[in-house]
Write a protein that holds these residues in place. Structure first.
Motif, short mmCIF file in Angstrom:
data_model
loop_
_atom_site.label_atom_id
_atom_site.label_comp_id
_atom_site.label_asym_id
_atom_site.label_seq_id
_atom_site.Cartn_x
_atom_site.Cartn_y
_atom_site.Cartn_z
N ALA A 65 0.61 -1.00 -0.10
CA ALA A 65 -0.02 0.01 -0.55
C ALA A 65 1.23 1.38 0.32
O ALA A 65 0.45 2.51 -0.81
CB ALA A 65 -0.67 -0.05 1.02
N THR A 66 1.98 1.08 0.63
CA THR A 66 2.59 2.36 1.33
C THR A 66 3.30 2.35 -0.24
O THR A 66 3.38 3.72 -1.18
CB THR A 66 3.85 2.57 1.99
N SER A 67 3.47 1.70 -1.49
CA SER A 67 4.28 1.98 -2.23
C SER A 67 3.85 2.32 -3.48
O SER A 67 3.56 3.32 -4.18
CB SER A 67 4.93 0.45 -2.93
N ALA A 81 -8.72 5.24 -2.63
CA ALA A 81 -10.21 4.61 -1.87
C ALA A 81 -10.21 2.91 -1.91
O ALA A 81 -10.62 2.73 -1.78
CB ALA A 81 -10.99 5.17 -1.67
N PHE A 82 -9.88 3.35 -3.52
CA PHE A 82 -10.41 1.31 -4.48
C PHE A 82 -8.93 0.60 -3.96
O PHE A 82 -8.73 0.14 -5.04
CB PHE A 82 -11.09 1.78 -5.53
N THR A 83 -8.20 1.17 -3.66
CA THR A 83 -6.24 0.12 -3.75
C THR A 83 -6.63 -0.85 -3.71
O THR A 83 -6.21 -1.94 -4.46
CB THR A 83 -5.98 0.52 -3.01
N GLY A 84 -8.34 -1.69 -2.41
CA GLY A 84 -7.47 -3.10 -2.70
C GLY A 84 -8.23 -4.11 -4.02
O GLY A 84 -7.92 -4.87 -4.04
N ILE A 120 -7.00 -1.65 3.11
CA ILE A 120 -7.57 -0.49 4.42
C ILE A 120 -6.55 0.29 4.79
O ILE A 120 -6.98 1.67 5.07
CB ILE A 120 -7.50 -1.62 5.40
N TYR A 121 -5.09 0.03 5.02
CA TYR A 121 -4.20 0.72 4.87
C TYR A 121 -3.87 1.62 3.85
O TYR A 121 -3.56 2.82 4.63
CB TYR A 121 -2.46 0.31 4.19
N ALA A 122 -4.09 1.73 3.07
CA ALA A 122 -4.06 3.04 1.55
C ALA A 122 -5.11 3.60 2.10
O ALA A 122 -5.31 5.10 2.32
CB ALA A 122 -4.51 2.78 0.40
#
Length: 411
Positions: free
Chosen positions: A80-82, A138-141, A159-161
């Motif tokens: 997520a950080t990347s 918001a839609f990273t997952g 969730i992390y993002a």
């Protein structure tokens, strides 16, 4: 001070034409000039490198804390950080670096009031870009799942993002404040503020993750709180410090106009950073398709965190080039470029050798999983070579951008 410095229109050329026309850039310099230029560069770049390290350390510290929760937490938060870096933080970092050129040349040309105007324009643009970025995060997952990534890792990454969203706006504002101050050679307040913020972040991160038991969510939220802390410290300094009384006179209508002038340089500058970050993001996605995605992503995340950390050193070396261009001293800027390249070569080679030397223990900073540490040690030589090449291209692209912009403004 001559009359042109008192009567500068907001859109007047930043580089006087007279010296450029009569004094071509020198190709050779004596020993005294080189030593003097090297001292000037180190006195400015040294603190700025420390500031850049400390700013990035907020994300790195959060990943280190989360790594103690297990492979799933490390791989998902790192992924997520990347993703946040290439879609948001990297974009704002690149666009903010355009302000370094605008403010650096305005300060060199003694158009002091324009520094505040340029910063206002940059703030507005970077805040507005936070809207589409937050929608992507918001839609990273769902994005990761559509890319055939491991479902469990994708859900936790999403969730992390989402908990990183509150960090978008303060990060952009912080880039504007940083460039505004560093182009005036005001660096030690930056060191102090980022140092305080890093110490506060350690406390907040530990409290949220282990004290309150928030886990990954607490790590992400602590980054936003720390960025806002740094923004408020610098805002107070800029408003009340006598050193900024000529460059910051408060918000004005001029700062709301001609935003396209900033975008003309801001977008190419952002793309230069983002294109490199996007290439790294492909490396993060590919391990997720392998048989052991948790191990592969954990190793890759540590590698990318290391590369991002090393990237901060050459990225902050070019400020004096823009100052010299703005002051109408092309051969001084030419010497500054050569010194920057020399420093980048020395730094890149030294850190690459250091990484190879500590390859067997470096991974323990992020995780207690010995399998991950051994895997990272095996790829350390390749990572060191990549970091060496990255450092060289970073200063070359920055110096080229400065010279192209200087030629455009003086033409």
């Amino acid at each position: 001070m001559d009359q042109q410095h008192f009567n500068c229109s907001p859109e007047s050329p930043l580089i006087p034409n007279s010296e450029n026309a009569t004094h071509p850039a020198k190709k050779c310099y004596d020993k005294a000039q080189i030593i003097n230029g090297l001292k000037k560069q180190l006195s400015l770049a040294g603190p700025l490198v420390l500031v850049s390290f400390l700013q990035y350390s907020l994300q790195m510290i959060s990943v280190m804390f989360v790594g103690r929760l297990g492979e799933l937490s490390l791989s998902s938060s790192s992924m997520a950080t990347s993703f946040a870096g290439v879609t948001g933080f990297g974009f704002k970092l690149g666009m903010g670096s355009a302000l370094e050129t605008f403010c650096g040349q305005a300060y060199g040309a003694q158009q002091y009031h324009m520094l505040g105007v340029h910063m206002q324009r940059a703030m507005q643009v970077l805040v507005l870009t936070s809207i589409p970025i937050s929608m992507i995060w918001a839609f990273t997952g769902q994005i990761f799942i559509s890319l055939k990534q491991d479902p469990q890792i994708s859900i936790h990454s999403g969730i992390y993002a989402r908990w990183l969203v509150p960090a978008i706006v303060p990060y952009g504002l912080l880039q504007c404040q940083l460039r505004f101050l560093q182009t005036q050679n005001i660096v030690w307040p930056l060191v102090l503020s980022t140092g305080i913020t890093s110490l506060v972040h350690l406390l907040i991160c530990w409290t949220f993750i282990f004290g309150f038991g928030f886990g990954n969510e607490g790590a992400a939220l602590s980054i936003a709180i720390s960025y806002w802390t740094n923004v408020h410290i610098l805002a107070i300094y800029i408003k009340f410090s006598p050193t900024c009384q000529n460059t910051w006179t408060g918000f004005s209508r001029a700062g709301t106009k001609n935003l396209l002038n900033f975008l003309k340089l801001g977008i190419p500058s952002a793309l230069m950073v983002c294109l490199e970050f996007w290439s790294y993001e492909f490396l993060v996605i590919m391990p997720g398709l392998l048989p052991n995605p948790k191990l592969e992503l954990s190793m890759m995340s540590i590698s990318l965190n290391t590369s991002s950390l090393v990237f901060r050193i050459p990225f902050g070396l070019g400020t004096r080039v823009s100052n010299e261009l703005g002051a109408g001293r092309p051969h001084a800027a030419h010497l500054a470029v050569q010194i920057v390249i020399f420093l980048a070569l020395t730094e890149s080679l030294s850190l690459s050798l250091l990484l190879v030397a500590v390859r067997d223990v470096w991974g323990f900073l992020y995780t207690n999983e010995k399998e991950v540490v051994r895997y990272l040690a095996s790829v350390a030589p390749v990572l060191a070579l990549s970091n060496f090449m990255d450092g060289i291209q970073t200063v070359l692209s920055g110096s080229t951008l400065e010279k192209l912009f200087g030629h455009f403004m003086s033409g």
